[in-house]
Scaffold this motif. Structure first.
Motif, PDB file in Angstrom:
ATOM      1  N   ILE A  42      65.557   9.503 131.866  1.00 25.05           N
ATOM      2  CA  ILE A  42      66.589   8.892 132.696  1.00 25.05           C
ATOM      3  C   ILE A  42      67.183   9.908 133.667  1.00 25.05           C
ATOM      4  O   ILE A  42      67.342  11.096 133.334  1.00 25.05           O
ATOM      5  N   VAL A  43      67.475   9.471 134.867  1.00 25.07           N
ATOM      6  CA  VAL A  43      68.132  10.292 135.890  1.00 25.07           C
ATOM      7  C   VAL A  43      69.545   9.758 136.070  1.00 25.07           C
ATOM      8  O   VAL A  43      69.736   8.597 136.454  1.00 25.07           O
ATOM      9  N   ARG A  44      70.520  10.588 135.793  1.00 24.04           N
ATOM     10  CA  ARG A  44      71.916  10.143 135.839  1.00 24.04           C
ATOM     11  C   ARG A  44      72.604  10.460 137.167  1.00 24.04           C
ATOM     12  O   ARG A  44      73.731  10.033 137.393  1.00 24.04           O
ATOM     13  N   MET A  45      71.956  11.219 138.030  1.00 21.23           N
ATOM     14  CA  MET A  45      72.565  11.549 139.317  1.00 21.23           C
ATOM     15  C   MET A  45      72.718  10.285 140.157  1.00 21.23           C
ATOM     16  O   MET A  45      71.815   9.449 140.210  1.00 21.23           O
ATOM     17  N   SER A  46      73.864  10.149 140.801  1.00 21.88           N
ATOM     18  CA  SER A  46      74.087   9.028 141.704  1.00 21.88           C
ATOM     19  C   SER A  46      73.469   9.346 143.069  1.00 21.88           C
ATOM     20  O   SER A  46      73.101  10.497 143.348  1.00 21.88           O
ATOM     21  N   LEU A  47      73.380   8.329 143.908  1.00 22.28           N
ATOM     22  CA  LEU A  47      72.829   8.544 145.250  1.00 22.28           C
ATOM     23  C   LEU A  47      73.667   9.542 146.055  1.00 22.28           C
ATOM     24  O   LEU A  47      73.101  10.448 146.682  1.00 22.28           O
ATOM     25  N   PRO A  48      75.003   9.423 146.087  1.00 21.71           N
ATOM     26  CA  PRO A  48      75.787  10.426 146.824  1.00 21.71           C
ATOM     27  C   PRO A  48      75.566  11.848 146.298  1.00 21.71           C
ATOM     28  O   PRO A  48      75.526  12.801 147.095  1.00 21.71           O
ATOM     29  N   GLU A  49      75.429  11.989 144.991  1.00 26.21           N
ATOM     30  CA  GLU A  49      75.176  13.323 144.428  1.00 26.21           C
ATOM     31  C   GLU A  49      73.824  13.856 144.883  1.00 26.21           C
ATOM     32  O   GLU A  49      73.698  15.053 145.201  1.00 26.21           O
TER      33      GLU A  49
ATOM     34  N   GLU B 168      62.906  14.446 143.211  1.00 23.69           N
ATOM     35  CA  GLU B 168      63.095  15.881 142.990  1.00 23.69           C
ATOM     36  C   GLU B 168      62.615  16.691 144.195  1.00 23.69           C
ATOM     37  O   GLU B 168      63.223  17.695 144.574  1.00 23.69           O
ATOM     38  N   TYR B 169      61.529  16.215 144.790  1.00 21.02           N
ATOM     39  CA  TYR B 169      60.969  16.922 145.953  1.00 21.02           C
ATOM     40  C   TYR B 169      61.871  16.795 147.174  1.00 21.02           C
ATOM     41  O   TYR B 169      62.154  17.783 147.855  1.00 21.02           O
ATOM     42  N   VAL B 170      62.339  15.567 147.469  1.00 23.79           N
ATOM     43  CA  VAL B 170      63.086  15.363 148.708  1.00 23.79           C
ATOM     44  C   VAL B 170      64.512  15.906 148.637  1.00 23.79           C
ATOM     45  O   VAL B 170      65.147  16.106 149.688  1.00 23.79           O
ATOM     46  N   ILE B 171      65.041  16.139 147.438  1.00 26.34           N
ATOM     47  CA  ILE B 171      66.372  16.759 147.373  1.00 26.34           C
ATOM     48  C   ILE B 171      66.263  18.278 147.275  1.00 26.34           C
ATOM     49  O   ILE B 171      67.283  18.978 147.309  1.00 26.34           O
ATOM     50  N   GLY B 172      65.034  18.788 147.149  1.00 23.52           N
ATOM     51  CA  GLY B 172      64.847  20.242 147.163  1.00 23.52           C
ATOM     52  C   GLY B 172      65.026  20.913 145.826  1.00 23.52           C
ATOM     53  O   GLY B 172      65.464  22.070 145.779  1.00 23.52           O
ATOM     54  N   THR B 173      64.693  20.209 144.725  1.00 23.74           N
ATOM     55  CA  THR B 173      64.807  20.837 143.415  1.00 23.74           C
ATOM     56  C   THR B 173      63.870  22.032 143.332  1.00 23.74           C
ATOM     57  O   THR B 173      62.680  21.919 143.641  1.00 23.74           O
ATOM     58  N   PRO B 174      64.378  23.203 142.962  1.00 22.89           N
ATOM     59  CA  PRO B 174      63.528  24.399 142.906  1.00 22.89           C
ATOM     60  C   PRO B 174      62.350  24.230 141.964  1.00 22.89           C
ATOM     61  O   PRO B 174      62.414  23.470 140.991  1.00 22.89           O
ATOM     62  N   LYS B 175      61.265  24.947 142.254  1.00 21.69           N
ATOM     63  CA  LYS B 175      60.074  24.915 141.403  1.00 21.69           C
ATOM     64  C   LYS B 175      60.428  25.297 139.998  1.00 21.69           C
ATOM     65  O   LYS B 175      61.113  26.279 139.735  1.00 21.69           O
ATOM     66  N   GLY B 176      59.985  24.502 139.018  1.00 21.65           N
ATOM     67  CA  GLY B 176      60.259  24.781 137.633  1.00 21.65           C
ATOM     68  C   GLY B 176      61.468  24.069 137.086  1.00 21.65           C
ATOM     69  O   GLY B 176      61.742  24.120 135.892  1.00 21.65           O
ATOM     70  N   GLU B 177      62.224  23.355 137.968  1.00 24.27           N
ATOM     71  CA  GLU B 177      63.412  22.632 137.521  1.00 24.27           C
ATOM     72  C   GLU B 177      63.209  21.129 137.723  1.00 24.27           C
ATOM     73  O   GLU B 177      62.370  20.690 138.505  1.00 24.27           O
ATOM     74  N   THR B 178      63.997  20.333 136.976  1.00 23.10           N
ATOM     75  CA  THR B 178      63.948  18.876 137.094  1.00 23.10           C
ATOM     76  C   THR B 178      65.361  18.341 137.207  1.00 23.10           C
ATOM     77  O   THR B 178      66.340  19.085 137.105  1.00 23.10           O
ATOM     78  N   ILE B 179      65.467  17.013 137.404  1.00 22.82           N
ATOM     79  CA  ILE B 179      66.789  16.374 137.503  1.00 22.82           C
ATOM     80  C   ILE B 179      67.012  15.443 136.337  1.00 22.82           C
ATOM     81  O   ILE B 179      67.768  14.482 136.422  1.00 22.82           O
ATOM     82  N   ASP B 180      66.369  15.724 135.204  1.00 26.00           N
ATOM     83  CA  ASP B 180      66.548  14.876 134.014  1.00 26.00           C
ATOM     84  C   ASP B 180      67.979  14.995 133.496  1.00 26.00           C
ATOM     85  O   ASP B 180      68.589  16.055 133.546  1.00 26.00           O
ATOM     86  N   GLY B 181      68.455  13.899 132.931  1.00 30.42           N
ATOM     87  CA  GLY B 181      69.741  13.925 132.267  1.00 30.42           C
ATOM     88  C   GLY B 181      70.899  13.780 133.213  1.00 30.42           C
ATOM     89  O   GLY B 181      70.767  13.616 134.390  1.00 30.42           O
TER      90      GLY B 181
END
Length: 427
Positions: free
Chosen positions: A230-237, A414-427
């Motif tokens: 699950i991804v808990r980040m909102s669109l504004p975030e 994750e790609y379009v928000i620029g998450t660094p290599k090796g990191e995810t936006i889970d949780g």
């Protein structure tokens, strides 16, 4: 090769065939391992790294141009004529220069090259993020294609089993010939869908192998599968995160800073330049001596008070480039905003489909069971069975599509928000 060795090899191959083991084992690959392979072998990453090294060298060269430069000079001569004796001569010199004032031009150029170096580092990181996303997407494309093959194969199996029942009922005189024909057509259609699914699987395999740069014929075994995270980040975030961390946006900001520096560099043409110079020279000997050398030291200034509007034109050009960089930054931000919104909404839409199609599969399985059982006892018609099988197959395909769409859209977010290599936006 000896006869004994050939017999041993034949025995090993025979054992492998008898126990169902392939002679060449497939390579096990997790998503992380696949990404690491792609990053290590991909030419785009290598090119971006070379560009970074070139930017580092340019930065060092520009810094050196603002320091002391030392040069050596030497000349040899010979003269001979009818009224003079043969003469040889040589002159030597060492000189050092140091720019004292350039209207801040040198310092600005150093700042710009430093920014270019930072930009090349960002480009390398963004290239790695692109390779990571492409690899993950290709990985899930294979998993979905394989799942589709399994679903289509099961559909073919169901139609084959049903056709056997229909032929038995027809042989007993319980049903008309048309039921047999419709069942045969349904089986043929299912077989066509299976062939297409198998071809899609092979194409996705080839694409994946090309990304991670392995032998085109090497068998691979993907060890990861879809796991709902699950991804808990909102669109504004997500939008705020992208504006802060997208490497191409930061690079566009750097372009604006460089363009601003270039305006000041162009304006430096209105100002004088001052240089310090020190030199020594000597003649007719390899090294200076106490009787044959001299020293010179001085400060020189140069001020071009009229250059036929060259500096003015350079300033206008630099200002236009600055305005262009500002517009490009605005366009980059608009593009990022759109990409994040699309990826986020697509991910949430796939998430809703994933949750709804799970129940649809169970319902379709129950409907298919009822339809086939009713038909066997003469309480149903052939179209009910065919429709139920089509509905079941489509429900399973929809469920697989929703699963892997969610995984791909999550990776895309994750790609379009620029998450660094090796990191995810889970949780």
């Amino acid at each position: 090769m000896s006869l004994k060795k050939m017999k041993d090899i034949c025995m090993v191959l025979s054992i492998c065939m008898n126990i169902g083991m392939p002679a060449c084992l497939a390579a096990d690959l997790s998503i992380d391992e696949a990404v690491d392979m792609a990053l290590a072998k991909n030419n785009d990453v290598k090119i971006a790294n070379e560009e970074k090294m070139a930017a580092q060298a340019n930065y060092e060269a520009t810094k050196g141009a603002n320091g002391v430069s030392i040069s050596l000079g030497s000349s040899l001569s010979a003269r001979d004529s009818a009224d003079t004796t043969f003469e040889r001569g040589n002159s030597n010199s060492i000189s050092a220069t140091l720019p004292l004032y350039t209207g801040n031009k040198n310092e600005l150029n150093i700042d710009s090259k430093k920014l270019e170096l930072l930009k090349s580092e960002l480009n390398l990181e963004r290239t790695e993020e692109t390779i990571k996303y492409n690899t993950i997407k290709a990985y899930f494309d294979i998993l979905e294609a394989k799942q589709n093959v399994n679903i289509e194969q099961e559909s073919v199996n169901n139609y084959e089993s049903h056709l056997t029942d229909v032929r038995n009922l027809y042989a007993a005189g319980s049903i008309p010939k048309s039921d047999v024909l419709r069942s045969e057509v349904a089986l043929s259609n299912a077989q066509q869908s299976l062939i297409i699914a198998q071809n899609d699987y092979e194409i996705n395999l080839s694409t994946f192998r090309n990304i991670i740069k392995i032998d085109r014929n090497e068998p691979i075994n993907l060890t990861d599968d879809f796991v709902y995270q699950i991804v808990r980040m909102s669109l504004p975030e997500c939008l705020d995160y992208a504006m802060a961390y997208r490497k191409d946006r930061i690079a566009s900001q750097i372009d604006v800073e460089i363009a601003k520096n270039n305006i000041d560099v162009a304006k430096a043409g209105y100002l004088p330049t001052v240089n310090l110079s020190v030199s020594t020279s000597w003649d007719k000997q390899a090294l200076p001596s106490g009787n044959d050398h001299d020293y010179q030291a001085g400060v020189s200034a140069n001020w071009n008070i009229f250059d036929n509007n060259v500096t003015k034109s350079n300033v206008k050009s630099a200002e236009a480039s600055y305005n262009k960089a500002e517009y490009e930054l605005s366009d980059t931000e608009d593009t990022i905003d759109l990409e994040v919104r699309q990826a986020y909404l697509n991910m949430r839409e796939a998430e809703r489909r994933f949750n709804s199609t799970a129940m649809a599969v169970k319902q379709a399985e129950e409907d298919y069971f009822i339809a086939t059982e009713k038909y066997k006892v003469g309480a149903g018609i052939i179209l009910d069975v065919i429709d139920a099988e089509l509905a079941l197959s489509q429900a399973r395909l929809n469920y697989a599509s929703a699963q892997y769409d969610y995984a791909r859209y999550k990776a895309n977010l994750e790609y379009v928000i620029g998450t660094p290599k090796g990191e995810t936006i889970d949780g």
